[in-house]
Every structure is written in structure tokens, then in C-alpha cells.
Design a protein around this motif. Structure first.
Motif, PDB file in Angstrom:
ATOM      1  N   MET A  26       0.834  -1.206   0.000  1.00  0.00           N
ATOM      2  CA  MET A  26       0.000   0.000   0.000  1.00  0.00           C
ATOM      3  C   MET A  26       0.866   1.252   0.000  1.00  0.00           C
ATOM      4  SD  MET A  26      -2.911   1.308  -0.287  1.00  0.00           S
ATOM      5  CE  MET A  26      -4.043  -0.011  -0.052  1.00  0.00           C
ATOM      6  N   LEU A  27       1.948   1.247   0.758  1.00  0.00           N
ATOM      7  CA  LEU A  27       2.863   2.395   0.754  1.00  0.00           C
ATOM      8  C   LEU A  27       3.438   2.634  -0.634  1.00  0.00           C
ATOM      9  CD1 LEU A  27       4.734   1.961   4.154  1.00  0.00           C
ATOM     10  CD2 LEU A  27       3.211   3.833   3.496  1.00  0.00           C
ATOM     11  N   ALA A  28       3.742   1.566  -1.343  1.00  0.00           N
ATOM     12  CA  ALA A  28       4.259   1.708  -2.703  1.00  0.00           C
ATOM     13  C   ALA A  28       3.208   2.331  -3.626  1.00  0.00           C
ATOM     14  CB  ALA A  28       4.697   0.348  -3.248  1.00  0.00           C
ATOM     15  N   LEU A  29       1.941   2.007  -3.402  1.00  0.00           N
ATOM     16  CA  LEU A  29       0.870   2.548  -4.250  1.00  0.00           C
ATOM     17  C   LEU A  29       0.642   4.039  -4.027  1.00  0.00           C
ATOM     18  CD1 LEU A  29      -1.764  -0.322  -3.959  1.00  0.00           C
ATOM     19  CD2 LEU A  29      -0.218   0.134  -5.872  1.00  0.00           C
ATOM     20  N   VAL A  30       0.935   4.519  -2.830  1.00  0.00           N
ATOM     21  CA  VAL A  30       0.683   5.937  -2.526  1.00  0.00           C
ATOM     22  C   VAL A  30       1.978   6.739  -2.400  1.00  0.00           C
ATOM     23  CG1 VAL A  30      -1.538   5.463  -1.418  1.00  0.00           C
ATOM     24  CG2 VAL A  30       0.536   5.523  -0.023  1.00  0.00           C
ATOM     25  N   ALA A  56      -2.550   1.321 -11.766  1.00  0.00           N
ATOM     26  CA  ALA A  56      -2.077   0.131 -12.474  1.00  0.00           C
ATOM     27  C   ALA A  56      -1.414  -0.839 -11.499  1.00  0.00           C
ATOM     28  CB  ALA A  56      -1.105   0.532 -13.583  1.00  0.00           C
ATOM     29  N   GLY A  57      -0.645  -0.302 -10.562  1.00  0.00           N
ATOM     30  CA  GLY A  57      -0.010  -1.146  -9.555  1.00  0.00           C
ATOM     31  C   GLY A  57      -1.032  -1.829  -8.657  1.00  0.00           C
ATOM     32  N   ALA A  58      -2.082  -1.090  -8.279  1.00  0.00           N
ATOM     33  CA  ALA A  58      -3.149  -1.666  -7.445  1.00  0.00           C
ATOM     34  C   ALA A  58      -3.874  -2.770  -8.199  1.00  0.00           C
ATOM     35  CB  ALA A  58      -4.124  -0.576  -7.011  1.00  0.00           C
ATOM     36  N   GLN A  59      -4.153  -2.524  -9.473  1.00  0.00           N
ATOM     37  CA  GLN A  59      -4.840  -3.541 -10.274  1.00  0.00           C
ATOM     38  C   GLN A  59      -3.961  -4.778 -10.449  1.00  0.00           C
ATOM     39  OE1 GLN A  59      -8.116  -3.425 -11.351  1.00  0.00           O
ATOM     40  NE2 GLN A  59      -7.653  -5.582 -11.665  1.00  0.00           N
ATOM     41  N   ALA A  60      -2.667  -4.570 -10.654  1.00  0.00           N
ATOM     42  CA  ALA A  60      -1.748  -5.701 -10.784  1.00  0.00           C
ATOM     43  C   ALA A  60      -1.694  -6.502  -9.482  1.00  0.00           C
ATOM     44  CB  ALA A  60      -0.356  -5.207 -11.163  1.00  0.00           C
ATOM     45  N   TRP A  61      -1.679  -5.808  -8.349  1.00  0.00           N
ATOM     46  CA  TRP A  61      -1.657  -6.454  -7.044  1.00  0.00           C
ATOM     47  C   TRP A  61      -2.919  -7.302  -6.848  1.00  0.00           C
ATOM     48  CZ3 TRP A  61      -2.484  -3.378  -1.886  1.00  0.00           C
ATOM     49  CH2 TRP A  61      -2.341  -4.235  -0.795  1.00  0.00           C
ATOM     50  N   MET A  62      -4.075  -6.718  -7.166  1.00  0.00           N
ATOM     51  CA  MET A  62      -5.342  -7.447  -7.012  1.00  0.00           C
ATOM     52  C   MET A  62      -5.432  -8.628  -7.985  1.00  0.00           C
ATOM     53  SD  MET A  62      -7.064  -6.323  -4.521  1.00  0.00           S
ATOM     54  CE  MET A  62      -5.557  -5.939  -3.653  1.00  0.00           C
ATOM     55  N   SER A  63      -4.953  -8.439  -9.202  1.00  0.00           N
ATOM     56  CA  SER A  63      -4.967  -9.529 -10.184  1.00  0.00           C
ATOM     57  C   SER A  63      -4.076 -10.678  -9.728  1.00  0.00           C
ATOM     58  CB  SER A  63      -4.505  -9.027 -11.549  1.00  0.00           C
ATOM     59  OG  SER A  63      -5.422  -8.082 -12.051  1.00  0.00           O
ATOM     60  N   LYS A  64      -2.904 -10.346  -9.205  1.00  0.00           N
ATOM     61  CA  LYS A  64      -1.981 -11.372  -8.706  1.00  0.00           C
ATOM     62  C   LYS A  64      -2.604 -12.115  -7.525  1.00  0.00           C
ATOM     63  CE  LYS A  64       2.620 -11.931  -6.741  1.00  0.00           C
ATOM     64  NZ  LYS A  64       3.794 -11.231  -6.229  1.00  0.00           N
TER      65      LYS A  64
END
Length: 154
Positions: A90-94, A102-110
Motif C-alpha cells: 500500500m505504501l508503494a501505491l501511494v 495500475a499497480g493496485a490492479q496488478a496487485w489485485m490480479s496477482k
């Protein structure tokens, strides 16, 4: 199968595990986040015995319950080992000026892909246990789940 169905299945399995475990009253070792394999095995044995006493399980049913709990612990350990901490993610996303969509979507997809890959074995193990119960035992499980309306409540 759609990822949300898999997520719902895993959530259902976790709810069932939580309903069976009665962790709040067990003080003889701990099966929590940082437990050793020995502590986890001890906790798993405690849960099996507690459920067995409430549902009058036979040895075959105890073995299926123990298998389910072992799979749940193994899958949880695999999930935790395969990702960095949720806080760090989450820290990386913000970390930038804008939220990293895109990073959040990749995280959720993974995460969804990992759940979809690992959950069938856990669901099959839970189903094997539940299907091994007789009608009276299944009714007790349903009654218990209906009465239990949240964590740490009777």
C-alpha cells in the motif's frame, strides 16, 4: 470460474474454520500469525478435538477435518510467503503524487490468480469433511453458524 466466486469460496472456508476453531478460549499454545509449525500442529489438534467433541466425530471425520485445517494453514503460509507485506504494498501505491492504479490492479490480479490457483484444494478438503458428516452433524454446523454473528461471540 470467475475470481469473485473463488474469493467467496475461500472466505466461506475461512468463516467455517473460524466458526469451528473457538480460538478465543484456547490458551495452550498458539496457532496464530507467527506460530512455529509445532505450535500450529498443537493448535490444529486442539481444534480437531474441540470440534470432534461438539459434533461427535468418528476417526475418519477427524482425519478429514485435520486435513482441511492443515491445508488452510499451508495455503495461508504460501500466500504470506509469496507477497511482500500488505502495508509495504500500500505504501508503494501511494508513494507518488498520484495513486498507482495500475499497480493496485496488478496487485489485485496477482492476489486473485493466487486464490484461484490454490483455493480448489482447500474447498475440496472442506467439502470432503462436510460431506462426511451425517445429517445431524450437518444440522449442528448450520445451527452454530447461524447463531454466531461475529468474531469472538458465542
Amino acid at each position: 470460474m470467475k475470481p469473485w466466486k473463488t474469493v467467496l469460496g475461500v472466505i466461506g472456508a475461512v468463516v467455517a474454520l473460524g466458526a469451528f476453531s473457538g480460538c478465543s478460549s484456547y490458551r495452550g499454545g498458539h496457532g496464530g500469525w507467527n506460530a512455529t509449525p509445532e505450535q500450529q500442529a498443537k493448535h490444529r489438534e486442539h481444534v480437531v478435538e474441540r470440534v470432534a467433541s461438539r459434533l461427535d466425530l468418528n476417526e475418519a471425520q477427524k482425519a478429514k477435518l485435520s486435513d482441511f485445517l492443515a491445508r488452510m494453514q499451508a495455503e495461508r503460509a504460501a500466500a504470506m510467503a509469496s507477497q511482500q507485506s500488505p502495508r509495504a504494498q500500500m505504501l508503494a501505491l501511494v508513494s507518488g503524487d498520484k495513486f498507482d492504479r495500475a499497480g493496485a490492479q496488478a496487485w489485485m490480479s496477482k492476489t486473485a490468480a493466487a486464490l484461484e490457483t490454490r483455493s480448489p484444494a482447500v474447498i475440496a478438503s472442506l467439502a470432503d469433511f462436510y460431506d462426511s458428516l451425517d445429517a445431524t452433524q450437518q444440522a449442528k454446523v448450520r445451527e452454530y453458524l447461524q447463531q454466531r454473528r461475529g468474531w469472538r461471540r458465542g
